[in-house]
Design a protein around this motif. Structure first.
Motif, mmCIF file in Angstrom:
data_model
loop_
_atom_site.group_PDB
_atom_site.id
_atom_site.type_symbol
_atom_site.label_atom_id
_atom_site.label_comp_id
_atom_site.label_asym_id
_atom_site.label_seq_id
_atom_site.Cartn_x
_atom_site.Cartn_y
_atom_site.Cartn_z
ATOM 1 N N SER A 394 0.829 -1.211 0.000
ATOM 2 C CA SER A 394 0.000 0.000 0.000
ATOM 3 C C SER A 394 0.856 1.251 0.000
ATOM 4 N N PHE A 397 1.168 2.579 -3.414
ATOM 5 C CA PHE A 397 -0.008 3.327 -3.850
ATOM 6 C C PHE A 397 0.036 4.749 -3.287
ATOM 7 N N GLU A 398 0.397 4.840 -2.009
ATOM 8 C CA GLU A 398 0.478 6.154 -1.373
ATOM 9 C C GLU A 398 1.563 6.999 -2.030
ATOM 10 N N ALA A 401 0.386 8.215 -5.526
ATOM 11 C CA ALA A 401 -0.649 9.245 -5.449
ATOM 12 C C ALA A 401 -0.077 10.577 -4.971
ATOM 13 N N LEU A 424 -5.271 12.510 -1.501
ATOM 14 C CA LEU A 424 -5.281 11.504 -2.569
ATOM 15 C C LEU A 424 -4.435 10.296 -2.189
ATOM 16 N N ALA A 425 -3.319 10.541 -1.490
ATOM 17 C CA ALA A 425 -2.467 9.430 -1.043
ATOM 18 C C ALA A 425 -3.194 8.557 -0.028
ATOM 19 N N THR A 427 -6.424 8.178 0.304
ATOM 20 C CA THR A 427 -7.527 7.484 -0.360
ATOM 21 C C THR A 427 -7.029 6.251 -1.116
ATOM 22 N N ALA A 428 -5.944 6.413 -1.862
ATOM 23 C CA ALA A 428 -5.412 5.294 -2.649
ATOM 24 C C ALA A 428 -4.956 4.157 -1.747
ATOM 25 N N ALA A 429 -4.201 4.488 -0.694
ATOM 26 C CA ALA A 429 -3.696 3.454 0.214
ATOM 27 C C ALA A 429 -4.829 2.815 1.003
ATOM 28 N N ILE A 431 -8.077 2.389 0.223
ATOM 29 C CA ILE A 431 -8.880 1.459 -0.578
ATOM 30 C C ILE A 431 -8.139 0.140 -0.755
ATOM 31 N N PHE A 432 -6.852 0.222 -1.044
ATOM 32 C CA PHE A 432 -6.065 -1.007 -1.243
ATOM 33 C C PHE A 432 -6.030 -1.840 0.030
#
Length: 459
Positions: A394, A397-398, A401, A424-425, A427-429, A431-432
């Motif tokens: 994750s 992803f962070e 983003a 945004l970072a 949110t991306a982490a 969800i994953f």
């Protein structure tokens, strides 16, 4: 003196809140370090000095967040063995965690001292604040072993359900931090280096208190045999802790890229971001505390083989996380301008511009707090299950983003793009990690996987 808490029986909501509440207060005390440093330096020394502290944020977090994640990963094994009820495995996990932290602390101190100046150069730190930033960062890196010692002792205490001792430790440290700040910065006029010394001395006091509690507890009466190196336990600890440290290193790398972009806007914008980042810890301290509490709860129940309680605990944690995030978001939107104003001297040059930048950043960041709280909930819950790989992934992803937003968005929406990068970072982490947690639960339930002790024997 035994302040441990068995979380394998009783209401999940009450147990999580009972541990999370003192941890929230503990994190608030810990944030007092950076807040007092920033407020006293910003008002007592000047905006340039405040910007010098801000220019070191991500570079210092490279070490601090890695240590926090690593020690929390190590403590997952401690909470699992505590929940399993096997005292021999529990003591071995504690002893090997301490040995591993000592070795890694020495290595991190040496490495960080070497990369302090090059990283500030890579970040294009403005010339007028470079010397101050290097001084502060070098002093903080020199105290890495102190930071490691406190985080490990606090993580071990949390893993057995003791949230009270770290709270008291931070209360003492916060008080002394204020006194040391006032003495070193305003009385002795040591400037930035005085703020660094105040922080490290306060952290030492926190560690000594936690160490005293552990020495008095029957749980931590380690025997000579416990200190004998066990490679199997060390490997288990490394599998739990090092991927999490790597995750944080990747996250911070994204932040360093973002900081490099921020620095190109000049020291006034850097100062504005610094003021908000000093409140950042207050925004998510409840998120981290809830995550720590959930990790302990899930670790103990997973160790005890109570998958049903793991499921109910994560559901209750979700509700608590959303409620806390909405409450803090509302407070920051209503009173955020006054809060960031604490770090900025009203008669300083460009004070109004610094304040506007700080509040705009704080406002947009607050809108994403639900994502931040859920990200922390699932990250630490995965650790409780012994899954350190998913949180590590994750981090990428962070990273993508945050760094992507910092580099690309300003070309389309100006500086507002920088204000969106953290949200945004998260949110991306988040969800994953949510997907990974429920996948882990499904896999465990489908295959009937049992918790395994570090010796390899099934529970």
């Amino acid at each position: 003196m035994d302040r441990s808490m068995n979380m394998t029986t009783g209401s999940p909501t009450k147990l999580i809140l009972r541990l999370a509440f003192p941890l929230i207060l503990t994190n608030l005390g810990q944030q007092l370090y950076s807040i007092m440093d920033a407020a006293i330096v910003g008002r007592g020394v000047g905006v340039e000095a405040l910007a010098s502290l801000g220019a070191t944020d991500w570079v210092y977090w490279l070490v601090l967040w890695s240590i926090t994640a690593m020690t929390q990963g190590f403590s997952a094994l401690v909470s699992q063995t505590f929940g399993s009820g096997n005292q021999k495995d529990f003591r071995k996990a504690v002893a090997m965690s301490v040995l591993l932290c000592t070795v890694l602390g020495v290595l991190l101190t040496a490495a960080s001292m070497l990369w302090a100046k090059p990283l500030l150069q890579v970040l294009h730190t403005p010339e007028n604040i470079f010397a101050g930033a290097q001084t502060y960062l070098t002093a903080m890196y020199a105290g890495t072993l102190i930071v490691m010692a406190y985080n490990m002792s606090a993580a071990i205490l949390r893993s057995v359900g003791d949230g009270k001792s770290p709270l008291i430790a931070m209360g003492l440290a916060g008080t002394f931090n204020v006194l040391f700040d006032l003495l070193f910065v305003l009385v002795f006029h040591w400037g930035i280096i005085g703020a660094a010394f105040a922080t490290l001395l306060a952290q030492m006091i926190a560690f000594l208190y936690c160490f005293r509690i552990m020495r008095k507890s029957d749980l931590f009466q380690l025997e000579k045999e416990d200190w004998k190196v066990d490679r199997r336990v060390l490997r288990t600890l490394c599998k739990l802790g090092l991927p999490l440290a790597l995750e944080q290193a990747v996250v911070v790398l994204g932040g360093i890229i973002a900081q490099a972009v921020i620095n190109t806007y000049g020291y006034v914008v850097v100062a504005g971001f610094t003021a908000t980042n000093k409140l950042h810890g207050l925004l998510d301290c409840s998120a981290t505390a809830l995550g720590f509490a959930s990790s302990t709860y899930i670790g103990q129940n997973w160790g005890a083989g109570r998958l049903d309680r793991v499921k109910s605990g994560i559901r209750r944690g979700f509700v608590i996380a959303v409620a806390l995030a909405l409450l803090i978001m509302t407070a920051m939107i209503l009173f955020g301008r006054q809060a960031v104003g604490l770090f900025i001297s009203a008669d300083a040059e460009n004070a109004a511009q610094v304040l506007d930048t700080a509040y705009q950043y704080l406002f947009i960041m607050s809108l994403f707090l639900v994502a931040a709280y859920l990200m922390n909930l699932y990250r630490y819950s995965l650790q409780g299950l012994g899954d350190s790989v998913s949180p590590m992934l994750s981090g990428f992803f962070e990273f993508a983003a945050r760094s992507g937003a910092a580099v690309l968005l300003p070309h389309f929406i100006g500086i507002t793009g920088l204000f969106c990068m953290d949200g945004l970072a998260w949110t991306a982490a988040g969800i994953f990690q949510l997907i990974c947690f429920y996948y882990d639960l499904h896999r465990i339930q489908k295959k009937g996987l049992a918790y395994q002790r570090p010796s390899g024997r099934q529970e």
